[in-house]
Design a protein around this motif. Structure first.
Motif, PDB file in Angstrom:
ATOM      1  N   PHE A 223     -54.020 -15.750  -3.100  1.00  0.00           N
ATOM      2  CA  PHE A 223     -54.509 -16.555  -3.916  1.00  0.00           C
ATOM      3  C   PHE A 223     -53.730 -16.583  -5.139  1.00  0.00           C
ATOM      4  O   PHE A 223     -53.323 -15.298  -5.683  1.00  0.00           O
ATOM      5  N   CYS A 224     -53.480 -17.516  -5.834  1.00  0.00           N
ATOM      6  CA  CYS A 224     -52.443 -17.511  -6.864  1.00  0.00           C
ATOM      7  C   CYS A 224     -53.110 -18.443  -7.863  1.00  0.00           C
ATOM      8  O   CYS A 224     -54.130 -19.060  -7.817  1.00  0.00           O
ATOM      9  N   ILE A 225     -52.260 -18.092  -9.229  1.00  0.00           N
ATOM     10  CA  ILE A 225     -52.890 -18.724 -10.374  1.00  0.00           C
ATOM     11  C   ILE A 225     -51.594 -19.533 -10.980  1.00  0.00           C
ATOM     12  O   ILE A 225     -50.687 -18.680 -11.114  1.00  0.00           O
TER      13      ILE A 225
ATOM     14  N   GLU B  91     -49.106 -14.538  -8.018  1.00  0.00           N
ATOM     15  CA  GLU B  91     -49.940 -14.477  -6.831  1.00  0.00           C
ATOM     16  C   GLU B  91     -50.988 -13.089  -7.394  1.00  0.00           C
ATOM     17  O   GLU B  91     -50.180 -12.021  -7.517  1.00  0.00           O
ATOM     18  N   LEU B  92     -52.177 -13.383  -7.153  1.00  0.00           N
ATOM     19  CA  LEU B  92     -53.189 -12.451  -7.730  1.00  0.00           C
ATOM     20  C   LEU B  92     -53.673 -11.609  -6.636  1.00  0.00           C
ATOM     21  O   LEU B  92     -53.888 -10.362  -6.852  1.00  0.00           O
ATOM     22  N   PHE B  93     -53.997 -12.261  -5.702  1.00  0.00           N
ATOM     23  CA  PHE B  93     -54.671 -11.436  -4.364  1.00  0.00           C
ATOM     24  C   PHE B  93     -54.020 -11.923  -3.230  1.00  0.00           C
ATOM     25  O   PHE B  93     -53.704 -13.090  -2.718  1.00  0.00           O
ATOM     26  N   ARG B  94     -53.590 -11.065  -2.231  1.00  0.00           N
ATOM     27  CA  ARG B  94     -53.098 -11.102  -0.775  1.00  0.00           C
ATOM     28  C   ARG B  94     -54.029 -10.761   0.021  1.00  0.00           C
ATOM     29  O   ARG B  94     -54.692  -9.688  -0.009  1.00  0.00           O
ATOM     30  N   GLY B  95     -54.295 -11.707   1.273  1.00  0.00           N
ATOM     31  CA  GLY B  95     -55.277 -11.424   2.120  1.00  0.00           C
ATOM     32  C   GLY B  95     -54.472 -11.252   3.746  1.00  0.00           C
ATOM     33  O   GLY B  95     -53.498 -10.859   3.728  1.00  0.00           O
TER      34      GLY B  95
ATOM     35  N   ALA C  41     -58.632 -13.994   1.746  1.00  0.00           N
ATOM     36  CA  ALA C  41     -58.223 -13.141   0.471  1.00  0.00           C
ATOM     37  C   ALA C  41     -59.664 -12.884  -0.522  1.00  0.00           C
ATOM     38  O   ALA C  41     -60.072 -13.848  -0.669  1.00  0.00           O
ATOM     39  N   ALA C  42     -59.701 -11.630  -0.743  1.00  0.00           N
ATOM     40  CA  ALA C  42     -60.801 -11.470  -1.686  1.00  0.00           C
ATOM     41  C   ALA C  42     -60.462 -11.498  -3.281  1.00  0.00           C
ATOM     42  O   ALA C  42     -59.123 -11.427  -3.395  1.00  0.00           O
ATOM     43  N   VAL C  43     -61.221 -12.209  -3.708  1.00  0.00           N
ATOM     44  CA  VAL C  43     -60.652 -12.894  -4.992  1.00  0.00           C
ATOM     45  C   VAL C  43     -61.899 -12.197  -6.162  1.00  0.00           C
ATOM     46  O   VAL C  43     -63.004 -12.438  -5.984  1.00  0.00           O
ATOM     47  N   TYR C  44     -61.493 -11.674  -7.190  1.00  0.00           N
ATOM     48  CA  TYR C  44     -62.160 -10.916  -8.262  1.00  0.00           C
ATOM     49  C   TYR C  44     -62.297 -11.555  -9.439  1.00  0.00           C
ATOM     50  O   TYR C  44     -61.068 -11.579 -10.016  1.00  0.00           O
ATOM     51  N   PRO C  45     -63.240 -12.447 -10.129  1.00  0.00           N
ATOM     52  CA  PRO C  45     -63.284 -13.058 -11.048  1.00  0.00           C
ATOM     53  C   PRO C  45     -62.871 -12.371 -12.371  1.00  0.00           C
ATOM     54  O   PRO C  45     -62.324 -12.955 -13.345  1.00  0.00           O
TER      55      PRO C  45
ATOM     56  N   VAL D 143     -55.057 -21.756  -6.970  1.00  0.00           N
ATOM     57  CA  VAL D 143     -54.224 -22.356  -5.828  1.00  0.00           C
ATOM     58  C   VAL D 143     -54.498 -21.109  -4.702  1.00  0.00           C
ATOM     59  O   VAL D 143     -54.322 -20.003  -4.882  1.00  0.00           O
ATOM     60  N   HIS D 144     -54.529 -21.579  -3.473  1.00  0.00           N
ATOM     61  CA  HIS D 144     -54.599 -20.634  -2.384  1.00  0.00           C
ATOM     62  C   HIS D 144     -54.254 -21.475  -1.094  1.00  0.00           C
ATOM     63  O   HIS D 144     -54.223 -22.693  -0.996  1.00  0.00           O
ATOM     64  N   ASN D 145     -53.543 -20.624  -0.158  1.00  0.00           N
ATOM     65  CA  ASN D 145     -53.325 -21.263   0.969  1.00  0.00           C
ATOM     66  C   ASN D 145     -54.250 -21.109   2.344  1.00  0.00           C
ATOM     67  O   ASN D 145     -55.028 -20.033   2.284  1.00  0.00           O
TER      68      ASN D 145
END
Length: 154
Positions: A56-58, A72-76, A81-85, A103-105
């Protein structure tokens, strides 16, 4: 201008490919602005298509929608991938972003958004609205790209 075979022998294929990727990335990030969905999708497919894990990217943008940083903020794992606001808001403040593109893939190649993709987009949009930072889009990258803005679900 032909390249001397001796020069090529001194560099590994990995070095050459890494250099080429750096040149392409630099060219793509020097774009005047990420104001078109097609331009954004091209950049993101270049960055994320080949990954075997979800990330998960921004895209941090300034007020003219020029790229400040792609982060890249979170890698799963292969499918989540866990995302934390809270962490997203913190990094947006650190970068002094005027707007963002989420963005995420999907390593499976299928870019269709899941319900949890829609839910986290809604949560992040609400959290960032509290600090007056608009979410311009959320793009999912697979074999193709799906843009929430393009679909009218943002």
């Amino acid at each position: 201008m032909p390249i001397s075979p001796n020069i090529i022998d001194t560099y590994s294929e990995t070095d050459i490919l890494a250099s080429a990727a750096n040149i392409l990335e630099e060219k793509l990030t020097q774009s005047p602005a990420f104001s078109s969905i097609a331009e954004t999708k091209s950049f993101l497919q270049f960055k994320l298509t080949s990954l075997g894990h979800e990330t998960f990217c921004i895209m941090h943008l300034n007020s003219q929608h020029h790229l400040i940083e792609f982060e890249e903020l979170f890698r799963g794992t292969i499918n989540a991938a866990a995302v934390y606001p809270r962490e997203v808001v913190k990094t947006v403040l650190v970068h002094n972003s005027a707007a963002v593109i989420l963005v995420h893939n999907h390593p499976s190649g299928i870019a269709e958004p899941s319900q949890s993709d829609k839910d986290i987009t809604h949560k992040l949009k609400e959290a960032l609205a509290l600090i007056d930072v608009p979410v311009l889009d959320h793009v999912i990258v697979g074999r193709d790209c799906v843009s929430f803005a393009e679909r009218g679900v943002l």
